[in-house]
Motif scaffolding. Structure first.
Motif: not given
Lengths: 324, 367
Positions: A113-117, A142-146, A171-173
């Motif tokens: 999760s984003l929260e971790q880092f 997930n794509k949003k977090d990336v 996530y190539v796009n």
């Protein structure tokens, strides 16, 4: 009987359409690989990925590209990786002088999760995640977090999509919008070309320029194998369907034995058996699975989906071990 | 041929089945009255039946129900050592373990609980490696193998040749435990065989092959590099923390809390009062602790001297956690049980654990 379910290889060789041209290519083994063939392969990868040819870096196996990427971008950056992750990523990161931050994946989801880092990336950072993750088989982000991570200019992000053809999530796009993103892939897994070893990175110009001068000669038979594989995508899709069927069957069977299995977006399954030193017990029976006692604990194993016969052999013995 | 000592505590674990949590002191008589059956003979038999390299083992067994009765007629080569009466006690365990040491054993297998592990530690310390079979009730000392079968694998690994690692022996106050309070202290360390993984021919070596000792030195290097002048460091118990003072050439109480300031030891085996006095004197304080045992407690087990009051005063941001990769790999999270729910909640959340030189792991406190 001795079976190998430890290396995430394709359970059978590619069809005649790929093997025959490779055999013919051996006739020219005295020659370096013609440049025209390299260009043909890059063109096919471009068609396959829908990414322009000048955004593709080719190499012998994605392992080499991952190592080169880490060494090229580690200087003055901390490195963030998942724990567990593909062992080559950990080993390479540890050989740099950069601070290494591992993010512990927790069962049963094994996600990040984003929260971790998110608070950790306020300084120059290289992130290397495998998505799906090896050895858990999970999708990490997930794509949003990336996207959120990539919006931070401190970050340079390598995503290993070695198992993309199984997960069908890529996530190539995002490459168009984010010059700090690179994606590495291989033909060793879903295309059944592990022994041929062709991998590629998809990335923007800034990253690609750093690889100039590192080009290596690709073996001609490997290039021929890759060209023919990409011209015959149907076999790969058929193999994946067969794997998915066997995967479901194995998951159903081992679940009934009381073994915990985790969702897998790959050609392997992570199992928590409840039996200590399980991989050693299986080795004694001639069954090789990936021992991940160094990363999780000795009751976990990573099992590659094999042929129906191999899978049956594995299932019969794992059942005996769970009952004993 | 390896000489292997064999000793069981015949009454260990009997309290569990009748809900007595331990058989320290005279509780075991109560357990017998309540119908408890011996557990350890069965556990030892299970280990013996799973051993593979019988031909390479010669056992020195404790007499009667402490060992010989169980190993006889099972096809093992063995002798007995010492004598025991009708009832056995901790004194017998210690006395016979010492006699085994004099017989120059290579390894000692024992079966019992945390109390037995403490007796074995008192008798042989780190002089010889041990394999500890848990007696069935929940064990808190990480010296114990998971079960008799896993213990048998450790014995076989030792016969084939393996290195050893130090594991914790905890002192659980059974009177408190019976009242539902887990009051534990780090009592000492025993050496156990390190099970070597059978080599699988992977495509490339996936093992880092770093020993726990090397790992601790790396952690110490990392900590020392980040240490600053004019900060008081409160150092918790354990060998991972001790590696820091070893590298600084300072003495350290292995099982207690010491304090260092500007490269000098300013507090030794401190209790709460002693620590609070130091906190009054020094403004900038950091705590360095390592998880204790197999359950990942960073506060509340083995370091009760670091009370909620002290932890609150020092603050979460001034707590550094150190642990070897080996210790962390089996832990999905870390835990706290300070005795103060507010302090526990303050500590919860994501944290970084120093696991090597410039190597940290983000994990969660309390899962």
């Amino acid at each position: 009987m001795r079976i190998r379910l430890d290396k995430n290889e394709m359970f059978k060789p590619p069809p005649k359409e790929i093997i025959d041209p490779v055999k013919e290519s051996i006739e020219n083994i005295n020659r370096y690989t013609p440049q025209v063939k390299i260009e043909e392969l890059i063109g096919l990868i471009s068609d396959y990925t829908k990414i322009p040819q000048d955004s593709i870096i080719l190499s012998s196996a994605s392992d080499i590209l991952i190592k080169e990427f880490i060494y090229l971008f580690a200087r003055n950056r901390q490195i963030i990786i998942a724990d567990p992750t593909f062992f080559l990523v950990t080993n390479t990161a540890q050989k740099t002088s950069s601070p290494l931050l591992k993010i512990r994946l927790r069962e049963p989801e094994f996600k990040i999760s984003l929260e971790q880092f998110i608070d950790e990336i306020n300084k120059p950072t290289m992130i290397v995640f495998d998505n799906p993750n090896n050895p858990t088989g999970s999708l990490l982000l997930n794509k949003k977090d990336v996207q959120t991570v990539l919006e931070n200019e401190n970050v340079i992000f390598l995503i290993d999509e070695a198992y993309f053809e199984f997960s069908k999530i890529s996530y190539v796009n995002l490459l168009n919008d984010f010059p700090n993103l690179a994606i590495v892939r291989t033909l060793s897994k879903s295309f059944g070309l592990a022994g041929s070893g062709i991998g590629y990175i998809l990335c923007g110009d800034v990253i690609k320029r750093r690889f100039i001068g590192l080009e290596t000669m690709l073996p001609y038979p490997s290039v021929v194998a890759a060209i023919n594989a990409l011209q015959n995508l149907d076999y790969m899709k058929k193999y994946i369907n067969e794997i998915e069927k066997e995967k479901k069957r194995i998951i159903t069977s081992v679940s009934k034995m009381g073994i915990m299995v985790f969702p897998s977006y790959t050609n392997f399954i992570l199992m928590k058996t409840g039996i200590q030193n399980i991989s050693q017990n299986l080795v004694k029976l001639g069954i090789y699975v990936h021992d991940i006692s160094e990363q999780l604990s000795s009751e976990y194993i990573r099992v590659t989906i094999g042929t129906e016969k191999e899978n049956n052999y594995f299932l019969s013995y794992i059942e005996k071990l769970t009952k004993s | 041929m390896k000489k292997i000592g064999l000793l069981i505590n015949p009454i260990a674990g009997m309290g569990g089945s009748v809900g007595l949590k331990g058989t320290d002191g005279h509780i075991y008589k109560k357990a017998i009255k309540m119908g408890a059956q011996p557990i350890t003979p069965k556990r030892l038999s299970e280990l013996l039946s799973n051993l593979e390299n019988k031909e390479e083992m010669f056992f020195i067994a404790a007499p009667g129900k402490m060992g010989a009765d169980i190993i006889k007629n099972k096809g093992f080569k063995f002798n007995t050592v010492g004598e025991i009466g009708k009832d056995t006690s901790a004194k017998d365990t210690k006395r016979i373990a010492k006699m085994m040491l004099e017989k120059n054993i290579d390894l000692l297998i024992f079966c019992g609980g945390d109390g037995t592990a403490r007796d074995i530690f008192d008798a042989i310390g780190l002089k010889k490696p041990v394999v500890a079979i848990p007696s069935g009730v929940k064990m808190f000392s990480s010296v114990f193998a998971l079960n008799p079968r896993a213990a048998a694998e450790m014995v076989d690994a030792f016969i084939k040749g393996t290195d050893t690692q130090e594991k914790e022996v905890l002192d659980i106050n059974e009177d408190s435990f019976r009242k539902g309070i887990l009051d534990s202290k780090l009592y000492g360390y025993l050496k156990v065989p390190n099970i070597k993984r059978l080599l699988q021919s992977g495509k490339i070596g996936s093992k880092i092959n770093k020993t726990a000792a090397e790992n601790k030195v790396e952690i110490a290097d990392h900590i020392i590099e980040s240490m600053k002048n004019d900060i008081l460091y409160l150092l918790g118990p354990g060998t991972t923390v001790k590696a820091i003072t070893d590298a600084l050439n300072l003495p350290k109480t292995l099982l207690g809390i010491d304090a260092i300031y500007n490269n000098k030891r300013v507090g030794e085996d401190l209790n709460e009062e002693g620590i609070l006095r130091l906190l009054d004197k020094y403004n900038n304080v950091e705590i360095i602790v390592s998880p204790i045992g197999g359950q990942g407690f960073i506060f509340g087990r083995g370091n009760k001297q670091l009370t909620p009051k002290i932890i609150s005063k020092v603050g979460k941001e001034n707590i550094k956690i150190v642990a070897t990769v080996d210790k962390m790999k089996g832990l999905m999270c870390l835990r706290v049980d300070t005795g103060d729910i507010e302090v526990d909640n303050m500590l919860k959340g994501y944290t970084k654990v120093i696991i090597g030189y410039k190597e940290e792991l983000i994990t969660q406190i309390e899962c």
